[in-house]
Design an enzyme around this catalytic site. Structure first.
Site, PDB file in Angstrom:
ATOM      1  N   HIS A 195      47.729   3.310  83.878  1.00 35.27           N
ATOM      2  CA  HIS A 195      46.894   3.128  82.676  1.00 35.27           C
ATOM      3  C   HIS A 195      47.512   2.098  81.741  1.00 35.27           C
ATOM      4  O   HIS A 195      48.682   1.733  81.865  1.00 35.27           O
ATOM      5  CB  HIS A 195      46.656   4.446  81.936  1.00 35.27           C
ATOM      6  CG  HIS A 195      47.851   5.109  81.350  1.00 35.27           C
ATOM      7  ND1 HIS A 195      48.583   6.061  82.019  1.00 35.27           N
ATOM      8  CD2 HIS A 195      48.467   4.953  80.141  1.00 35.27           C
ATOM      9  CE1 HIS A 195      49.572   6.477  81.234  1.00 35.27           C
ATOM     10  NE2 HIS A 195      49.528   5.828  80.096  1.00 35.27           N
ATOM     11  N   GLU A 233      44.390   4.443  77.496  1.00 35.75           N
ATOM     12  CA  GLU A 233      44.950   5.396  76.528  1.00 35.75           C
ATOM     13  C   GLU A 233      44.963   4.730  75.167  1.00 35.75           C
ATOM     14  O   GLU A 233      45.291   3.534  75.066  1.00 35.75           O
ATOM     15  CB  GLU A 233      46.378   5.775  76.943  1.00 35.75           C
ATOM     16  CG  GLU A 233      47.112   6.680  75.962  1.00 35.75           C
ATOM     17  CD  GLU A 233      48.546   6.979  76.375  1.00 35.75           C
ATOM     18  OE1 GLU A 233      49.050   6.379  77.347  1.00 35.75           O
ATOM     19  OE2 GLU A 233      49.170   7.843  75.720  1.00 35.75           O
ATOM     20  N   HIS A 288      51.963   0.193  75.896  1.00 31.96           N
ATOM     21  CA  HIS A 288      52.640   0.264  77.194  1.00 31.96           C
ATOM     22  C   HIS A 288      51.657   0.115  78.352  1.00 31.96           C
ATOM     23  O   HIS A 288      50.445   0.324  78.204  1.00 31.96           O
ATOM     24  CB  HIS A 288      53.443   1.554  77.365  1.00 31.96           C
ATOM     25  CG  HIS A 288      52.689   2.843  77.301  1.00 31.96           C
ATOM     26  ND1 HIS A 288      52.489   3.538  76.119  1.00 31.96           N
ATOM     27  CD2 HIS A 288      52.076   3.571  78.278  1.00 31.96           C
ATOM     28  CE1 HIS A 288      51.810   4.641  76.387  1.00 31.96           C
ATOM     29  NE2 HIS A 288      51.556   4.693  77.674  1.00 31.96           N
TER      30      HIS A 288
END
Ligand SMILES: CC[C@H](C(=O)O)C(=O)SCCNC(=O)CCNC(=O)[C@H](O)C(C)(C)COP(=O)(O)OP(=O)(O)OC[C@H]1O[C@@H](n2cnc3c(N)ncnc32)[C@H](O)[C@@H]1OP(=O)(O)O
Ligand SMILES: [Co+2]
Length: 134
Positions: A79, A130, A7
């Site tokens: 992010h 991440e 994502h």
């Protein structure tokens, strides 16, 4: 090592307004708000054919995205999340390359019920990264 783009996250001041905007203006499929108190955010996911967009709203006084939103009051890209086959091996390789792991250094369970961890943006081209265990 690096796998799919799981994502792209956008920090927003108002999760409901952001969700309504994407639903109304883009016809998007947006999930319902999911509080994640261990991470200090409430999230929704915009489901796309090839990946997801994650909207993040601060949850609680110690939210790690509060300062980001103070700097970007209208919201902003926050992010990127990459999937990895072995999050510990990926972490150790990145640390060996000079990246700092944020928090305790151990993965926490993320929004998809899988271990996640974060690397400092200053060590990865000014981008908060991440990692999510695939
Ligand atoms: C439910 C889990 C969900 C999931 O997908 O599973 C999530 O994604 S949870 C997402 C929310 N959690 C986190 O983001 C945890 C990791 N983040 C942090 O620990 C902080 O946000 C941190 C340390 C990256 C930044 O915190 P803060 O802004 O308070 O620190 P500073 O003001 O000291 O900033 C340091 C320096 O970094 C720059 N910065 C900050 N955030 C970002 C960013 N998102 N992208 C790029 N750069 C960023 C900031 O501007 C400072 O730069 P400087 O040049 O020194 O001014
Ligand atoms: Co995320």
């Amino acid at each position: 090592m690096i796998g799919r783009l799981n994502h792209v996250a956008i920090a927003v001041p108002d999760l409901e307004a952001a969700s309504a905007l994407y639903r109304n203006a883009l016809g998007a499929d947006v999930t319902e708000p999911q509080p994640e108190p261990a991470h200090g955010v409430t999230v929704v996911f915009v489901n796309l054919p090839n990946t997801k967009i994650e909207f993040l709203e601060p949850l609680g006084e110690d939210s790690p995205i509060r300062a980001f939103l103070d700097r970007n009051p209208g919201g902003g890209i926050h992010h990127l999340c990459y999937e990895v086959d072995d999050i510990h091996a990926a972490r150790d390789r990145l640390v060996a390359a000079g990246a700092r792991v944020l928090g305790s250094g151990e993965p926490k369970i993320g929004a998809h019920g899988k271990p996640v961890l974060f690397l400092h943006p200053k060590d990865l081209l000014g981008t908060l990264v991440e990692l999510e265990q695939a």
